[in-house]
Every structure is written in structure tokens, then in C-alpha cells.
Scaffold this motif. Structure first.
Motif, PDB file in Angstrom:
ATOM      1  N   UNK A  44      38.522 -10.583 -14.013  1.00  0.00           N
ATOM      2  CA  UNK A  44      38.991 -11.955 -13.840  1.00  0.00           C
ATOM      3  C   UNK A  44      39.366 -12.560 -15.179  1.00  0.00           C
ATOM      4  N   UNK A  45      38.574 -12.253 -16.212  1.00  0.00           N
ATOM      5  CA  UNK A  45      38.874 -12.822 -17.528  1.00  0.00           C
ATOM      6  C   UNK A  45      40.219 -12.321 -18.014  1.00  0.00           C
ATOM      7  N   UNK A  83      30.560 -16.097 -22.166  1.00  0.00           N
ATOM      8  CA  UNK A  83      29.799 -16.504 -20.984  1.00  0.00           C
ATOM      9  C   UNK A  83      29.372 -15.284 -20.195  1.00  0.00           C
ATOM     10  N   UNK A  84      30.281 -14.341 -20.077  1.00  0.00           N
ATOM     11  CA  UNK A  84      29.930 -13.128 -19.337  1.00  0.00           C
ATOM     12  C   UNK A  84      28.812 -12.386 -20.045  1.00  0.00           C
ATOM     13  N   UNK A 118      33.758  -7.001 -12.551  1.00  0.00           N
ATOM     14  CA  UNK A 118      34.594  -7.969 -11.841  1.00  0.00           C
ATOM     15  C   UNK A 118      34.871  -9.165 -12.728  1.00  0.00           C
ATOM     16  N   UNK A 119      33.826  -9.624 -13.425  1.00  0.00           N
ATOM     17  CA  UNK A 119      34.013 -10.800 -14.269  1.00  0.00           C
ATOM     18  C   UNK A 119      35.047 -10.543 -15.344  1.00  0.00           C
ATOM     19  N   UNK A 137      45.072 -27.051 -17.327  1.00  0.00           N
ATOM     20  CA  UNK A 137      45.083 -27.256 -15.880  1.00  0.00           C
ATOM     21  C   UNK A 137      45.290 -28.713 -15.532  1.00  0.00           C
ATOM     22  N   UNK A 144      35.109 -17.503 -22.645  1.00  0.00           N
ATOM     23  CA  UNK A 144      34.768 -16.948 -21.339  1.00  0.00           C
ATOM     24  C   UNK A 144      34.043 -15.611 -21.462  1.00  0.00           C
ATOM     25  N   UNK A 172      41.650 -24.311 -21.511  1.00  0.00           N
ATOM     26  CA  UNK A 172      42.122 -24.015 -20.158  1.00  0.00           C
ATOM     27  C   UNK A 172      42.018 -25.251 -19.286  1.00  0.00           C
ATOM     28  N   UNK A 220      47.255 -15.363 -17.802  1.00  0.00           N
ATOM     29  CA  UNK A 220      47.926 -16.565 -17.290  1.00  0.00           C
ATOM     30  C   UNK A 220      47.941 -17.686 -18.307  1.00  0.00           C
ATOM     31  N   UNK A 221      46.837 -17.895 -18.968  1.00  0.00           N
ATOM     32  CA  UNK A 221      46.729 -19.069 -19.841  1.00  0.00           C
ATOM     33  C   UNK A 221      46.884 -18.746 -21.308  1.00  0.00           C
ATOM     34  N   UNK A 229      42.727 -11.465 -16.201  1.00  0.00           N
ATOM     35  CA  UNK A 229      43.782 -12.154 -15.452  1.00  0.00           C
ATOM     36  C   UNK A 229      43.968 -13.582 -15.957  1.00  0.00           C
ATOM     37  N   UNK A 230      42.851 -14.239 -16.254  1.00  0.00           N
ATOM     38  CA  UNK A 230      42.949 -15.602 -16.760  1.00  0.00           C
ATOM     39  C   UNK A 230      43.650 -15.609 -18.109  1.00  0.00           C
TER      40      UNK A 230
END
Lengths: 118, 519, 636
Positions: free
Chosen positions: A95-96, A34-35, A91-92, A115, A31, A111, A102-103, A98-99
Motif C-alpha cells: 500500500x505504501x 509507521x509500518x 500488505x502495508x 488531499x 508512512x 499527503x 500516487x502522491x 502505491x501511495x
């Protein structure tokens, strides 16, 4: 061909960067990468703009210099765009984070599997 | 007071700062600030609308710098109506979020930033400024989507971010091309410059193509829509209502302005292929969106795909390039915003009662929540295109415009889209009214299922609602009841959908001066 | 034709809408709620009726409601053609309201508030269809009618009802889509969609391809609701709705709105001359003729009474479309007059079916042998209405059929006259047996119903050399009854067990029709179908295992029958001796059901007779003649 490269080389570099960025966006699983790809993509666009502002044989847009001037407007626009890009990246990445919390992984495929099994 | 148009953007941003700055001190100031900000915004937008209605189109130079060097804000019939719509939706969502939505201060700040961004998109007259506001809108939306529960929301938001940024960047690239071609960024100026440059020039065509693709990503047309179902499904209900009503609307509006204010119908005359391609893309979006919607069982996803289809219809209306079709596109743009917002708030409210968000969970809901179910049914049939609601007015003009323009394929698709929309809405309405609830609930008297008259629901439903919630708590099946705000919003949206449909001609009269200029 | 600006057309459409509010508001007090229904129906009928004199004299009332979309006004106009439909819908709503009360209470149905409110909404939408002054306004109310009637179709909330509701929505919205497409085409070509008697002038000179396409779309779209073949199949499935719904909506309001739409298209949008010029009248008439014949034949094979009535409706509606397609003034008069004529007759028939369902829970014709004893008034009314459906004099159907026959001969297309006469015979074929067996037969000596049982295409061959060598015939002779013992028992045994579905005429050639087997089959049938009247009134002969050989002639007496015209030659007198397999108890005339249901039945039947005896006096013919005069310029 060569003179195209010579005269429009900077534009081509801009497009090259856009291509690299797109590939990273689509092709990489991580991820964060990707950013980064998104950033590279945007950088290509910025370079395009800045290059378009250049006038050969012109001087910097200072009152003390003589006309013709390199156009300052695109630079200003791109400053704005860079700031936008920075905020997007911020922001991205938030979010990363936070992801990741979680994962526990940043790999897109993992991921997705997690899911699906949820 | 013409400054109102600039304040439309500035005021929400200022208001957004307060919850962040003082949120540490006062825990719950977020909602109050947002409410106040929304009301002030409403006042400002009404001022702008009044100015436009009395004086016609006006422009405002930001900072006193005259265009084309400075940034210009434009108030005309279309932007005034859309700004008022923004305010109303903001007020409604803030009211709804009081009970339903995330309650954090940052949420309300983001909401106000989003309001500012959307207002900016609607009033700006400069293409780069439009990019900035689109990005502000995008940023706020990404953050708002991520306020949903769980990491799935963050994932959906990240996907939206990545795809949306690519779209916005393509838009920026397109603007760059146009700038290189003409040297100006002001929309009105671009129009004259582009015609002197020549519409056939590769720079101009590429610019158009990039801009359209970028905005199509933001408006979620097929095949660039992939971010939308996840974003709508994972975000909180209040957020979904807001973004479904306004964010894609802003992108579609931007498309409208680019096609008509910047490129003008002369472009279509010179290079018909460009808009033809857009028409085809939009028509495909209608069909695919509807088909995908039928396959969904999660209601929010279904409504998201429905948006894909509806925006396809709207953009098709814009791309047909005659006055009737564009009128239809604009009317449907506004109508869709009202109806979709109402539907999403309704889904949020009903899901609380039903205990789930899939189509099957909604079985027998009409007995437990008669008023909101009736309003939901009215909105659903309005979106299908049952007259006299506004969904019909938009479709009528689009179909008529398509026929006038000789585009039989679009006319066929638009007409058939009625049946497709019916396909996915009829399932839900049927489940709500004609199946029994999974948990045995008291047989409370059901309100009328007839969808034509929303007033009936507000009159006859109050007793029924009291009964329904009483029945629910007696049966102990559902813990949640529907807040009065949610009821007001959904019923209000239903009434508005029918009411605005009845006065559609007045709405069109407001648009007419704008379109006359373009055509 | 002068116009009077007035609120009355608007009031006629709004009163039912207000009625919805009142009904929902009083949902907790059923008597008050029903009272509101009646009150609203009365008020609506009064308003509509008050508009009749001016419509007849040429001064139409108009309510202008402003512009809906640019170029198209939303106006309600009470012109003669609209008055026909409006008068019909509002008058029959009043009658049906009483009937609904009796029916819903008799069955103790659920969701009565939703039912009555949706009913009011449907009638309001139908009145809007009637008074609409242009295609767009008509489309608006047409779609609203669909939405308002959907809850009524799916009222039962069973799986079958829901499926029927879905099918109904799909078909009618599909039709609406076609209407919209046609309207758009029309508006684009001519710039107007307003109804102009004699047709929109610009259409005469428009491009014929577009005009034909528009006509096809409009006629096809309206044809869905008018149940033209091949888009008719929603109608039989919609019979799952409660009977008042089937009656008023699916025999009067919904289907008549489809036919009305076609009438508007032929008379006021295109105009008879343009239709003739374009050459689209004959295809329309041909489709109608096919519908008439095919659905009559299908009706012969239906055992469920309501399904048979549904196919009869499909057939009769095409009389109207046939008249509209033939275009000669007489045919137009006949077609338009059949709108009210059929409505009264069909409503009577449906009311009777519903009364039978409520009182005895019998739905299938094969079980209705001898039911005239239990429900004399009902079956008498049924008989009267059937006479009219066949086109025999004195009842309404005759007048319209007469005009249609003249019209088809006028046109030179005698084949349609032949179609009409054949249809009359088929009507007799599927109605007469019901009436006959109700009064003159009992179950064990009744013939197998429905009539057409053998596989179409050939006689069946019995491998056993066959005691039952004769095949069933499909004409009325059969109904004269052959009350012979062995055949009777075998006949009863041959009746298909599963009678809830349309009858599949499969006959097992191995059945040797011995009496034992016949009895066994009767027993099996009763066990498997406990809910039928046969169970609640088990017969003597089953318990005694009697051979059922008693002739029908034993008791000729009927205590309470005082109808000389229908007094029997005697074969239903089993009442007390052994009761028959369905032991219908004898009821007096008027004692068979509540007056909520019997009253409307009587009124509807009387209306059908009145229309037959005094068509002009009943106003409808005068309206029709005015319509045709305006549309064609010919005063007939």
C-alpha cells in the motif's frame, strides 16, 4: 523494585518495545516508519508471549531432555503470529508503494494537504 | 456430515487459489470461481445449520486432536445462523460484483479468503484460533478496501491496517494474559479454569480489558472507530456491502463469545465494573455515532457512522448480561447485517443513477429508480426501528433487557437512538421522494412511497422501472441504469428485513439453547 | 366476552394493503385506479361493518397471527372500542375516496398514484391500530401509520410541505418513542401488555411510581398524535397537505388514533379504577381543559380557514381526552361518543374548505364574504356542522357534550363543565362569523375577519382623535354587521394584506380611514395577490371607483335559494348591481362543484345530523355504552 526488574525484566522489555512501537505509529510522519513501528509493537507482544513460556530451571522441549520442559505452545503460537505479522507488513508496504506512486511523498502531513486541496 | 464445519473454512481458501494460479491463462475465471465457491459455501453452511437444528450443539476436533490440546470448532444456534448469513451475503455480493465491482481475478480471490476468515471466526472454539481468523479477515479486508479507485483507497486501507493491527495485537496480548493465568486456550476449558483462578485476579481482568479493547477496535466502537468511515467510503460498493455486513459483525460476535463462553456471567457477578464500563462505552458510541452520521453529506460515510451507532447498541445489549438483552443484541446483529448490506448495495445502485453519492445528489431519485428507492426507504425505516421489521425486534429486546437489568441509561439511549437514526435517514428519504431531480427528467409515475410493504414494490415497480430507465435514457441525464441483480438484492434485503422481523420469535428460539447454557 | 377465531379482522387490515398493490398496478389508468380505491374502501367497510353485530353482542372476532416477540402475541381483535374507531375510519374512507377523486382531479394534482396508495396504507394501518389487542401490536400499526401518512403530508413537495413533513415525522416518532418506553416499562412491571377491559390486574398492585411513569409516557406519547398542548404544533403545519388528507387523516384517522391510544391506556391497560387510584386522571383532564381553551382562542385569530379548522380540531380532540380523564361513566361515554361525532362534523367542515379551495381558490376567511352565493350547498353543510361543533342540539356534537357535562358534574369537578360551556361559546365565536358572512354579507360590507384583531391586552389609541374610535369586539354581536360606508371601506382596508400566514393583529395606528385610502389598499391587495378570486372576478365597483357605499339591503332576492331556514334578511344581494369586490357568481344549489365533492359533503353532514338525532340507531352509542359497561361495570 530491583527484584521486580530482575525477575520480570523480560516482560518489561516487551512492554517497552510496545511503547516504542506505539510512539512510532503515532508520532512519526513517515508512512514507512509507521509500518516499522507497527512491527516493533507486535514484536513486543511476541516477546511477552515467549517470555511467559519460560520456566526457570527447565530444559528445552525435546524428548531426549528431562522434564520439566519449557512450554513449547507459546512458541508455536508466536510462529503463527510472526507469519501473520509478516503478511501484514507485506500488505502495508505494498500500500505504501502505491501511495508513493500516487502522491510522490511518504510524509503524512503532505499527503493530507494534497488531499485537502484535491 | 459434521466435516462440513471445517470445510466451511477450507473450501473458500482452496477456491481462492485458482484465480491466482490460473489467472494468467484464463482472464475471466475469477467471477466463476467465486460464484461456485460461494454456492458450495452456502451448501455447507446449510448442512451445518441443519445439523444444529436437528441435533443441537456439536463440536468438531480439527485434525482429530481432542481439545483442550487441539483446536475445536463449535456449531450451535448462534454460529449456525451467522454462517448461513455469511454464505448468503457472499452469494449476493458475488452476484452484485459481476457488474458493479472490481473485475480482477485477485479481487475474487481476496473475497473468498475473506469468506473463509469470517466463517472461521464464527465457528472457532479456541481463542488463539480466533486471533488467527481475525487477522485473516483483516488482511483480506485491507486488500479489498485497497481495490477502490485511486490512492485514497490505499490510504484508507493503510489507516485501517495500522489501527486494526494494533487492535488485533491488543487482543493477542489479552489472550496471552489469559494463557499465562490458566494455561489453556480452548474457550470451554478457559471458562472453568478462569473461575478457579478467580475473576478478580489482575491477570484475568487485564486480559479481559485488552481483549475487549482489541475487539472494540475491530467492531468500530467509539472512540476506536476512526478507520471505518474512510474504509467504507473509499472502497468499492460491493466491498462496502460485504464488510459492513460481516466484518464488524464478526468482531461483535467474537466479543459475545468471549464475554459469555469464556468469561461467563459469573464474571459479571464477580466484577460488575468490567461490563458496566463496556455498557457505558457502547452507549456513548450510540449517541456519538448517530450525531456524527447526521453531519455527513456523503451517504457511505453516513452509513458508516450509522454502523458505529448500531454496533454500540449491539454491544450494549451484550454487555447488559441478561438473557433478554443478549437475545436482542444477537437479533440486532443479524438484522443489522441484512439491512446494512441492502442499504450499501442500494446506495451503490442509486449513486449510479444519481451521478453522485451525496445526500443532495439523491434528490428526486424516487422517480428515476422507484423500485430501488422504495426498497431503500423500507430498509431505512427498518433500521430506524419501525415494526414489524427486524430492527424493532432487536431494539425491543435490548430495551426490555436494559429495563430488567435496571440500566435506565441504556434503555433511554436505545429508545432515543430511534429518533437519532430517524434524523439521518429521514433526510435522505425526503430528498429522494419529495424533491425534484436536479436535471429535468420526465415525470414518470412514481411508485408508492409507503414503506410498510415491500411486496408492493416488486409488483408495482417493474413498470415504473422500465419507465424510469426509459425516461432516463430519453432525457439523456444518467448513463447508468440499475442492474437486475442489484434490484433483486436490495428488494430481497428489504423483504428479508421485514420478513425476518415477523418471524423473529423463531430466530430467538434458535438462540435460546445457547443462551440457556450461558445463563 | 367470548371469542370467535376468524379471519375478518385480519382481512379488514389486509384489504387496504392489497388495495395498495392494485392502485400501484393500475397507475397508468386513472379511472381503474380510482375504481380500485372505491372497491377496496367498500370491501373494507363491508368487512368492518359485518363485525359490528358480534361486537355488540359480546362475541368478538379474533385473528391470531402468532407470537411477535416472546410473551407478546400479534392478535387482531374486533372488540367494541376497536369497532368504534374501525367503523369510523372505514366508513369515512369510503366517503373521502369519492371526495379525493373530485379534489385531486379538480386541481389536477401530481403524484396521484402515490396519494391514493398512501391513503389506502394509512387507513389499513389505522384499522390495525383499532383492532390491535395489545400495546405492542398497537405500537406496530401506530408507527406504520406514521410512515404511511408522511408522504401525504409532504405531498405538495414544496419547501413548506417538506418542512411540515419533517416536523410531523419528528413529533410523531418522538411520540412513538415515548409509547415504546412506556410499553417496555409496563411489560417489565406486569409481564403483559394485553388489553383487558377494566385494566390489567397486576397494575393495581404495581409500584405507583413506575405505574405513573408508564402512564405519563404512554399518555404523552399518544398525546402527540392526539395534539395535546404542548405537542400539538405539528397539526396546524400539516394543513399544508391536500384537504382530503387534512380531513380524513388529520381529523379522523391520525389524531383519532392518538386519542384511541389514550382511550386504550385509560380503559384497557390501567382501567378507570387504577387511574383514579394513581391520581393521574385529573392531570390528564387538566391538560385537556387547557388545550380546549387555548386552542379555541388561537383559532379565533386564524384567517386561513384550514388553520382555523386545525385549531378547532385540537380543541375538540381534547373533549375526548377530557372525558377520558374525568373517568366517571357519563364522561367516558361522552368522550368516546365524541370520537365519531367530531369525525363526521370535522370531515364535513374540511370537505367544505376543500371544495371552496378547488372551486374558487380561496383559502382565507377574510375573502369568503358572500361566498354562500357561489357555493350554497357547501356553506349550508358548513353551517350545519358548525352548529354541531358548538354543541347545539340536533347535531352530533350535542349528545357527546351532554354526556360530558353530566360526567363532569358527577365527578364533582364543575369547573370542567364551565370549560365545556366556554368552549361552546368560543366555537360559536369562530364558526358563526364564517357562516354569517358567507350568506349575509359581501366583501365590502363585511367586517374584518378574523375577529380578534386588536393587540390582546388593550385597546389601541388613535392619535388622530379617530374616526374609527370603536375597537373591534370579539363576540358574535359584531357579526350582525354594520354596513356603514366609511367603516366598511376602512374595514376592508384594515384587513391584513398578507393573509397566507396566521393573522398578526398589528394595526397601524396612523391609518386614517378615508375612503380613498381604503380603495388604494384594496387595489394594492389585488395587485399583490393575483391568484385570488378577486382577480378573476374583478368587481364593478373597483373599476368604477365607486365608494362602496351601497348598503347591503338593496337586493334581497336570491334566485335559487330555497332554504327557508337560512334565507337571509338581505345583505348579499349585490350580485348584479355591483357584484361586490369579490364578484361571486351565483350558482344553483348543487351546481357549484362536482358531485364527487358535493356528495361526500352531503353524506358527512347528514351523518353528523343522524348521529345527533339517532345516536343509538347509528350504532356508535350502543358500542360506546358497551365499552364503558365493560370497563367500569356501570351500565349507563
Amino acid at each position: 523494585m530491583i527484584d521486580v526488574l530482575a525477575s520480570r525484566g523480560y516482560f518489561l522489555v516487551g512492554f517497552l518495545l510496545m511503547g516504542i512501537g506505539t510512539y512510532m505509529l503515532i508520532g512519526s510522519d513517515n508512512l514507512v516508519k509507521k509500518v516499522i513501528g507497527m512491527n516493533v509493537f507486535q514484536t513486543g507482544i511476541f516477546l511477552f508471549f515467549v517470555t511467559s513460556a519460560f520456566v526457570s530451571g527447565a530444559s528445552p522441549p525435546l524428548l531426549s531432555a528431562s522434564p520439566p520442559y519449557v512450554s513449547p505452545l507459546p512458541h508455536v503460537l508466536i510462529l503463527t503470529a510472526i507469519v501473520v505479522g509478516v503478511s501484514l507488513t507485506a500488505v502495508a508496504l505494498a500500500l505504501v508503494v502505491r501511495i508513493y506512486e500516487a502522491y510522490g511523498t511518504l510524509d503524512e502531513d503532505t499527503i493530507r494537504e494534497v488531499r485537502l486541496n484535491d | 456430515m459434521t466435516d462440513a464445519i471445517a470445510l466451511l473454512v477450507a473450501v473458500p481458501i482452496v477456491f481462492a487459489l485458482f484465480p491466482i494460479a490460473f489467472g494468467g491463462r484464463w482472464e475471466h475465471m475469477g467471477w466463476g470461481t467465486a460464484a461456485l465457491g460461494a454456492l458450495v459455501h452456502l451448501g455447507l453452511s446449510l448442512t451445518v445449520a441443519a445439523t444444529v437444528l436437528s441435533g443441537g450443539r456439536f463440536t468438531y476436533a480439527v485434525g482429530g486432536y481432542t481439545p483442550p490440546f487441539g483446536i475445536e470448532l463449535v456449531g450451535d444456534g448462534v454460529s449456525a445462523v451467522l454462517v448461513v448469513l455469511t454464505s448468503l451475503v457472499t452469494v449476493a455480493v458475488v452476484a452484485y460484483a459481476r457488474r458493479a465491482g472490481p473485475h480482477s481475478n485477485t479481487f475474487y480471490s481476496e473475497l473468498l479468503v475473506l469468506t473463509a476468515g469470517i466463517s472461521g471466526v464464527f465457528v472457532t472454539g479456541d481463542v488463539f484460533n480466533l486471533y488467527v481468523f481475525i487477522e485473516i479477515t483483516g488482511l483480506a479486508t485491507y486488500a479489498l478496501v485497497a481495490t477502490g479507485r485511486g490512492p485514497a483507497a490505499a490510504l484508507a486501507s493503510l489507516k485501517y491496517l495500522l489501527v486494526g493491527t494494533v487492535g488485533a495485537s491488543l487482543y493477542l496480548l489479552g489472550v496471552g494474559y489469559l494463557y499465562v493465568a490458566t494455561g489453556t486456550l480452548n474457550m470451554a476449558d478457559l471458562a472453568s479454569q478462569l473461575s478457579s483462578v478467580g475473576y478478580g485476579s489482575p491477570l484475568v481482568l487485564t486480559g479481559f480489558g485488552l481483549i475487549v479493547v482489541g475487539l472494540a477496535v475491530k467492531a468500530a466502537l467509539f472512540p476506536l472507530h476512526t478507520w471505518q468511515p474512510g474504509a467504507y467510503a473509499e472502497s468499492p460498493d460491493s466491498v462496502t456491502a460485504y464488510i459492513s455486513a460481516l466484518v464488524s459483525t464478526a468482531a461483535a460476535y467474537a466479543l459475545f463469545r468471549i464475554i459469555y463462553a469464556v468469561f461467563t456471567p459469573a464474571f459479571d457477578a464477580a466484577v460488575p465494573f468490567a461490563l458496566d464500563a463496556l455498557v457505558i462505552l457502547a452507549s456513548v458510541s450510540v449517541v456519538v455515532g448517530s450525531v456524527l452520521a447526521v453531519l455527513q453529506s456523503d451517504l457511505k460515510r453516513m452509513l458508516a457512522y450509522s454502523s458505529v451507532a448500531q454496533f454500540g447498541l449491539i454491544v450494549a445489549g451484550f454487555a447488559i448480561a441478561n438473557a433478554t438483552a443478549v437475545t436482542g443484541g444477537l437479533v440486532h446483529l443479524i438484522g443489522h447485517a441484512v439491512m446494512k448490506a441492502g442499504l450499501f448495495v442500494g446506495v451503490g445502485a442509486l449513486a449510479g443513477v444519481a451521478g453522485g453519492r451525496t445526500v443532495d445528489d439523491f434528490a428526486g431519485l424516487a422517480e428515476r429508480a422507484p423500485l430501488v428507492s422504495a426498497a431503500f426507504a423500507v430498509l431505512a425505516f427498518a433500521l430506524v426501528g419501525v415494526p414489524p421489521a427486524i430492527g424493532f425486534a432487536g431494539k425491543w429486546h435490548i430495551v426490555l433487557g436494559a429495563v430488567e437489568g435496571g440500566r435506565w441509561g441504556v434503555a433511554l439511549v436505545a429508545v432515543v437512538s430511534t429518533l437519532l437514526t430517524l434524523a439521518y435517514f429521514a433526510r435522505v428519504v425526503e430528498r429522494m421522494y419529495f424533491r425534484d431531480a436536479p436535471a429535468p427528467a420526465e415525470e414518470s409515475v412514481a411508485a408508492a412511497a409507503d414503506g410498510g410493504d415491500a411486496e408492493l414494490a416488486s409488483d408495482g415497480g417493474s413498470d415504473g422501472d422500465g419507465d424510469a430507465s426509459g425516461a432516463a435514457s430519453d432525457a439523456g441525464a444518467e448513463p447508468e441504469t440499475i442492474s437486475m441483480t442489484a434490484r433483486i438484492i436490495v428488494v430481497g434485503a428489504a423483504v428479508a428485513a421485514v420478513g425476518v422481523g415477523l418471524v423473529a420469535t423463531d430466530l430467538i428460539a434458535v438462540f435460546e439453547p445457547v443462551l440457556e447454557v450461558y445463563f | 366476552m367470548s371469542e370467535i377465531a376468524s379471519l375478518r379482522p385480519l382481512a379488514a387490515v389486509l384489504l387496504p394493503a392489497l388495495g395498495i398493490l392494485a392502485i400501484v398496478a393500475s397507475q397508468r389508468r386513472p379511472n381503474i385506479r380510482e375504481g380500485f380505491t372505491i372497491l377496496t374502501a367498500l370491501a373494507t367497510f363491508g368487512t368492518v361493518a359485518s363485525l359490528v353485530p358480534s361486537a355488540l353482542s359480546g362475541a368478538t372476532h379474533v385473528s391470531r397471527l402468532g407470537t411477535f416477540v416472546p410473551g407478546i402475541e400479534l392478535t387482531l381483535r374486533a372488540d367494541p372500542l376497536g369497532m368504534i374507531f374501525a367503523l369510523l375510519a372505514s366508513a369515512l374512507w369510503l366517503v373521502t375516496s369519492f371526495y379525493s377523486i373530485g379534489y385531486m382531479r379538480g386541481l389536477d394534482e401530481h403524484s396521484q398514484t402515490r396519494y391514493f396508495a398512501a391513503f389506502a396504507g394509512s387507513v389499513g394501518a389505522a384499522l390495525g391500530v383499532a383492532f390491535a389487542s395489545n400495546l405492542v401490536a398497537l405500537y406496530i400499526f401506530y408507527e406504520l401509520l406514521t410512515v404511511a401518512t408522511y408522504p401525504l403530508v409532504a405531498h405538495d413537495e414544496s419547501e413548506k410541505a417538506r418542512a411540515a413533513g419533517r416536523k410531523y415525522l419528528t413529533y410523531t416518532f418522538g411520540g412513538g418513542v415515548a409509547v415504546l418506553a412506556g410499553t417496555v416499562l409496563l411489560f417489565w412491571t406486569t409481564g403483559t401488555v394485553a388489553f383487558t377491559p377494566g385494566g390489567i390486574a397486576a397494575l393495581a398492585t404495581a409500584d405507583p411510581v413506575i405505574a405513573r411513569a408508564a402512564f405519563a409516557l404512554l399518555a404523552g406519547g399518544f398525546g402527540v398524535k392526539a395534539a395535546l398542548i404542548p405537542v400539538h404544533s405539528w397539526l396546524p403545519d400539516a394543513m399544508v397537505a391536500p384537504t382530503p388528507v387534512s380531513g380524513l387523516l388529520h381529523a379522523v384517522a391520525v389524531v383519532k388514533s392518538g386519542v384511541f391510544g389514550i382511550a386504550r391506556v385509560v380503559l384497557d391497560v390501567f382501567g378507570p379504577e387504577t387511574v383514579a387510584d394513581l391520581g393521574v386522571g385529573l392531570p390528564l383532564a387538566a391538560v385537556a381543559a387547557v388545550t380546549i381553551l387555548v386552542s379555541s382562542v388561537i383559532a379565533l385569530r386564524q384567517d386561513n380557514l384550514k388553520r382555523r379548522l386545525a385549531y378547532s380540531t385540537i380543541s375538540q380532540l381534547s373533549y375526548i381526552v377530557l372525558g377520558l380523564g374525568l373517568l366517571s361513566p357519563a364522561a367516558l361515554i361522552g368522550g368516546l361518543l365524541h370520537i365519531p361525532a367530531h369525525a363526521f362534523m370535522k370531515l364535513t367542515l374540511f370537505f367544505c374548505a376543500g371544495a371552496i379551495h378547488v372551486e374558487t381558490h380561496t383559502d382565507d376567511i377574510s375573502e369568503m364574504a358572500g361566498i354562500g352565493k357561489r357555493m350554497p350547498l357547501t356553506m349550508a353543510a358548513f353551517g350545519v356542522a358548525s352548529v354541531g361543533m358548538a354543541g347545539l342540539p340536533l347535531v352530533a356534537g350535542f349528545v357527546s357534550k351532554w354526556y360530558l357535562l353530566i360526567g363532569s358534574l358527577d365527578n364533582g369537578t364543575a369547573i370542567f363543565a364551565l370549560v365545556l360551556l366556554t368552549s361552546g361559546l368560543l366555537n360559536i365565536g369562530y364558526f358563526w362569523p364564517i357562516v354569517y358572512q358567507a350568506f349575509f354579507q359581501t366583501a365590502e360590507d363585511s367586517d374584518a375577519k378574523p375577529l380578534v384583531e386588536f393587540p390582546i391586552g388593550g385597546a389601541r389609541v388613535r392619535t388622530d382623535g379617530g374616526e374609527r374610535a370603536e375597537d373591534r369586539d370579539d363576540d358574535a354581536e359584531e357579526a350582525a354587521g354594520e354596513p356603514e360606508a366609511a367603516e366598511a371601506a376602512a374595514g376592508a382596508g384594515d384587513v391584513p394584506i398578507d393573509t397566507a400566514e396566521p393573522v398578526d393583529p398589528e394595526i397601524d395606528p396612523d391609518v386614517t380611514p378615508s375612503e380613498e385610502e381604503g380603495d388604494v389598499e384594496i387595489d394594492a391587495r389585488i395587485e399583490s395577490e393575483g391568484q385570488y378570486a378577486v382577480d378573476r372576478n374583478p368587481s364593478d365597483h373597483l373599476q368604477e371607483d365607486a365608494p362602496g357605499a351601497v348598503d347591503g339591503e338593496s337586493d334581497g332576492e336570491r334566485d335559487d335559494e330555497d332554504e327557508a331556514s337560512l334565507s337571509d334578511a338581505g345583505s348579499d344581494g349585490h350580485a348584479d348591481v355591483h357584484g361586490g369586490p369579490s364578484g361571486w357568481e351565483r350558482r344553483g344549489f348543487g351546481e357549484e362543484s362536482t358531485w364527487f365533492m358535493l356528495g361526500p359533503i352531503t353524506v358527512a353532514a347528514a351523518g353528523a345530523v343522524a348521529l345527533g338525532l339517532l345516536p343509538r340507531g347509528m350504532v356508535f352509542l350502543a358500542l360506546v355504552q358497551r365499552v364503558v359497561a365493560e370497563a367500569t361495570g356501570v351500565v349507563f
